[in-house]
Design a protein around this motif. Sequence first.
Motif, PDB file in Angstrom:
ATOM      1  N   SER A 153      24.783 -13.263 -18.256  1.00  0.00           N
ATOM      2  CA  SER A 153      24.910 -12.140 -17.161  1.00  0.00           C
ATOM      3  C   SER A 153      25.105 -11.166 -17.913  1.00  0.00           C
ATOM      4  CB  SER A 153      26.054 -12.123 -16.380  1.00  0.00           C
ATOM      5  OG  SER A 153      27.291 -12.867 -17.552  1.00  0.00           O
ATOM      6  N   ARG A 154      24.665 -10.995 -19.412  1.00  0.00           N
ATOM      7  CA  ARG A 154      25.671  -9.421 -19.732  1.00  0.00           C
ATOM      8  C   ARG A 154      24.215  -8.588 -19.727  1.00  0.00           C
ATOM      9  NH1 ARG A 154      26.051 -11.680 -25.704  1.00  0.00           N
ATOM     10  NH2 ARG A 154      24.043 -12.961 -25.086  1.00  0.00           N
ATOM     11  N   LEU A 155      22.648  -9.608 -19.451  1.00  0.00           N
ATOM     12  CA  LEU A 155      21.929  -8.431 -19.582  1.00  0.00           C
ATOM     13  C   LEU A 155      21.561  -7.769 -18.461  1.00  0.00           C
ATOM     14  CD1 LEU A 155      19.650 -10.975 -21.310  1.00  0.00           C
ATOM     15  CD2 LEU A 155      20.452  -9.138 -22.463  1.00  0.00           C
ATOM     16  N   VAL A 156      21.104  -6.669 -18.839  1.00  0.00           N
ATOM     17  CA  VAL A 156      20.585  -5.770 -17.028  1.00  0.00           C
ATOM     18  C   VAL A 156      19.287  -5.602 -16.982  1.00  0.00           C
ATOM     19  CG1 VAL A 156      20.683  -2.916 -17.125  1.00  0.00           C
ATOM     20  CG2 VAL A 156      22.499  -3.737 -18.511  1.00  0.00           C
ATOM     21  N   ALA A 157      19.230  -5.696 -15.991  1.00  0.00           N
ATOM     22  CA  ALA A 157      18.291  -6.860 -15.488  1.00  0.00           C
ATOM     23  C   ALA A 157      16.850  -5.826 -13.821  1.00  0.00           C
ATOM     24  CB  ALA A 157      17.637  -7.992 -15.570  1.00  0.00           C
ATOM     25  N   ARG A 158      15.663  -5.886 -14.240  1.00  0.00           N
ATOM     26  CA  ARG A 158      15.743  -5.136 -12.784  1.00  0.00           C
ATOM     27  C   ARG A 158      14.131  -6.575 -12.678  1.00  0.00           C
ATOM     28  NH1 ARG A 158      12.435   0.647 -12.527  1.00  0.00           N
ATOM     29  NH2 ARG A 158      11.152   0.181 -10.634  1.00  0.00           N
ATOM     30  N   THR A 159      13.682  -6.241 -11.924  1.00  0.00           N
ATOM     31  CA  THR A 159      13.132  -7.534 -10.922  1.00  0.00           C
ATOM     32  C   THR A 159      11.235  -6.553 -11.121  1.00  0.00           C
ATOM     33  OG1 THR A 159      14.109  -8.999 -10.068  1.00  0.00           O
ATOM     34  CG2 THR A 159      12.126  -8.541  -9.481  1.00  0.00           C
ATOM     35  N   ILE A 160      10.834  -6.405 -11.743  1.00  0.00           N
ATOM     36  CA  ILE A 160       9.503  -5.939 -11.731  1.00  0.00           C
ATOM     37  C   ILE A 160       7.793  -6.512 -11.233  1.00  0.00           C
ATOM     38  CG2 ILE A 160       9.707  -3.934 -13.339  1.00  0.00           C
ATOM     39  CD1 ILE A 160       7.954  -5.863 -15.092  1.00  0.00           C
ATOM     40  N   ALA A 161       8.167  -7.652 -10.958  1.00  0.00           N
ATOM     41  CA  ALA A 161       7.047  -8.323 -10.066  1.00  0.00           C
ATOM     42  C   ALA A 161       7.584 -10.053  -9.431  1.00  0.00           C
ATOM     43  CB  ALA A 161       6.105  -8.980 -10.994  1.00  0.00           C
ATOM     44  N   LEU A 162       7.121 -10.261  -8.738  1.00  0.00           N
ATOM     45  CA  LEU A 162       7.220 -11.523  -7.740  1.00  0.00           C
ATOM     46  C   LEU A 162       6.797 -12.390  -7.445  1.00  0.00           C
ATOM     47  CD1 LEU A 162      10.153 -13.272  -7.129  1.00  0.00           C
ATOM     48  CD2 LEU A 162       9.451 -12.387  -5.183  1.00  0.00           C
ATOM     49  N   VAL A 284      12.364   4.085 -22.055  1.00  0.00           N
ATOM     50  CA  VAL A 284      11.700   2.455 -22.023  1.00  0.00           C
ATOM     51  C   VAL A 284      12.311   3.018 -20.285  1.00  0.00           C
ATOM     52  CG1 VAL A 284      13.552   0.964 -21.961  1.00  0.00           C
ATOM     53  CG2 VAL A 284      13.520   2.133 -23.674  1.00  0.00           C
ATOM     54  N   ARG A 285      12.600   3.917 -19.979  1.00  0.00           N
ATOM     55  CA  ARG A 285      13.212   3.557 -18.161  1.00  0.00           C
ATOM     56  C   ARG A 285      11.568   4.072 -17.708  1.00  0.00           C
ATOM     57  NH1 ARG A 285      17.665   7.147 -19.339  1.00  0.00           N
ATOM     58  NH2 ARG A 285      16.397   8.820 -19.392  1.00  0.00           N
ATOM     59  N   ALA A 286      10.729   5.196 -18.294  1.00  0.00           N
ATOM     60  CA  ALA A 286       9.419   5.562 -18.106  1.00  0.00           C
ATOM     61  C   ALA A 286       8.785   4.087 -18.088  1.00  0.00           C
ATOM     62  CB  ALA A 286       8.658   6.643 -19.240  1.00  0.00           C
ATOM     63  N   LEU A 287       8.854   3.456 -19.209  1.00  0.00           N
ATOM     64  CA  LEU A 287       8.086   2.392 -19.437  1.00  0.00           C
ATOM     65  C   LEU A 287       8.136   1.185 -17.795  1.00  0.00           C
ATOM     66  CD1 LEU A 287       4.950   0.834 -20.414  1.00  0.00           C
ATOM     67  CD2 LEU A 287       7.323  -0.346 -22.016  1.00  0.00           C
ATOM     68  N   ILE A 288       9.294   1.238 -17.611  1.00  0.00           N
ATOM     69  CA  ILE A 288       9.322  -0.142 -16.843  1.00  0.00           C
ATOM     70  C   ILE A 288       9.234   0.279 -15.133  1.00  0.00           C
ATOM     71  CG2 ILE A 288      11.987  -0.957 -15.372  1.00  0.00           C
ATOM     72  CD1 ILE A 288      13.577  -0.749 -17.798  1.00  0.00           C
ATOM     73  N   ASP A 289       9.117   1.734 -15.381  1.00  0.00           N
ATOM     74  CA  ASP A 289       8.657   2.029 -13.981  1.00  0.00           C
ATOM     75  C   ASP A 289       7.341   2.304 -14.040  1.00  0.00           C
ATOM     76  OD1 ASP A 289      11.606   3.206 -13.404  1.00  0.00           O
ATOM     77  OD2 ASP A 289      11.024   5.115 -14.046  1.00  0.00           O
ATOM     78  N   PHE A 290       6.775   2.615 -15.240  1.00  0.00           N
ATOM     79  CA  PHE A 290       4.474   2.486 -15.275  1.00  0.00           C
ATOM     80  C   PHE A 290       4.741   1.123 -14.670  1.00  0.00           C
ATOM     81  CE2 PHE A 290       1.323   1.238 -17.439  1.00  0.00           C
ATOM     82  CZ  PHE A 290       0.457   2.177 -16.789  1.00  0.00           C
ATOM     83  N   LEU A 291       5.184   0.027 -14.977  1.00  0.00           N
ATOM     84  CA  LEU A 291       5.063  -1.295 -15.424  1.00  0.00           C
ATOM     85  C   LEU A 291       5.058  -1.562 -13.678  1.00  0.00           C
ATOM     86  CD1 LEU A 291       6.169  -2.735 -18.548  1.00  0.00           C
ATOM     87  CD2 LEU A 291       3.386  -2.375 -17.939  1.00  0.00           C
ATOM     88  N   ALA A 292       5.962  -1.338 -13.729  1.00  0.00           N
ATOM     89  CA  ALA A 292       7.050  -1.112 -11.861  1.00  0.00           C
ATOM     90  C   ALA A 292       5.923  -1.280 -11.046  1.00  0.00           C
ATOM     91  CB  ALA A 292       7.532  -0.946 -11.723  1.00  0.00           C
TER      92      ALA A 292
END
Length: 304
Positions: A153-162, A284-292
């Motif tokens: 639960s310490r990690l910051v997570a964003r779901t980018i695919a389901l 890092v933010r840019a790569l996450i947005d790109f992959l999402a």
Amino acid sequence: MKIENIGDLQVLVQTASYGSLTAAAANLGITPAAASATLKRLENQLGVRLFERSTRAMRITSQGQILLDYAKRAFDLLEEGEASVSSDRAALVGILRVAAPSDLARNSLLPWFSEFLELHPGVQLALSVGDKVMDVMRDEVDLALRYGTLADSRLVARTIALSRPILCASPAYLQRHGAPQTPQDLLQHNCITFERAGKRHRLWRFAQNGVWTEVRVNGDRYVDDASLAREWAVAGAGILLKSMIDIRQELAAGTLLPLLTAWDTEPYPLHALLPSGRFVPGRVRALIDFLAEKFARAAATQTF
């Protein structure tokens, strides 16, 4: 602020990297005595011991490791800030340290990474590929892509695919052994298993009309690299339960065929994990947005 000179943290970073105060001092262009004095000054300012010293090596303490993680992120952000104010377009710069599962990297991410690097020539990619779970908090990782439920639960997570796992096998295997008609039929089949979340994934779950069935499968092969499990399945070695994202090319080509399609499987989200939500470099933010965005486009044309 207890640390009076942020430049002193470079001695911490270099000493941890080289494991030697002498080597760190040489890399920084200062004397070993000056480097030693800087570390002692940091320890006095913070009131903690940053390294355990011996005649052979410098071993970082747990408190030192925490400070080291933040120091690296701080220098990354400073580097990015310097590039932003000196560039008309605030171009992204710096190293992106990414960890990703083997099959996901080979089947989906490699061309997307190349496209991202072409868009941002100031960025360098350091990619760690494997199915063993890395410690995002302690390993040198800016971003980890990980399937499944998150235990930390310490990690910051964003779901980018389901996605949902698909039960599948090759035409050759099905010709020899037939296709299972129910989940319990899998007990009579050779099932290929691999590590998921650091453990062998043998308990396969299926649902029909809201009722879940669990089957503990077995087979003559198990591997810690999920991409090899997929290759075994394509070669006709057995039945595989795998994310739709990872086997969509084989399903489209017919080298793997879906099984038990009347049964549901559990959602299998893909997360982008960060060691901290406070200090996230723009690259890092840019790569996450790109992959999402890439996964969203893929999901719009194919069923994940």
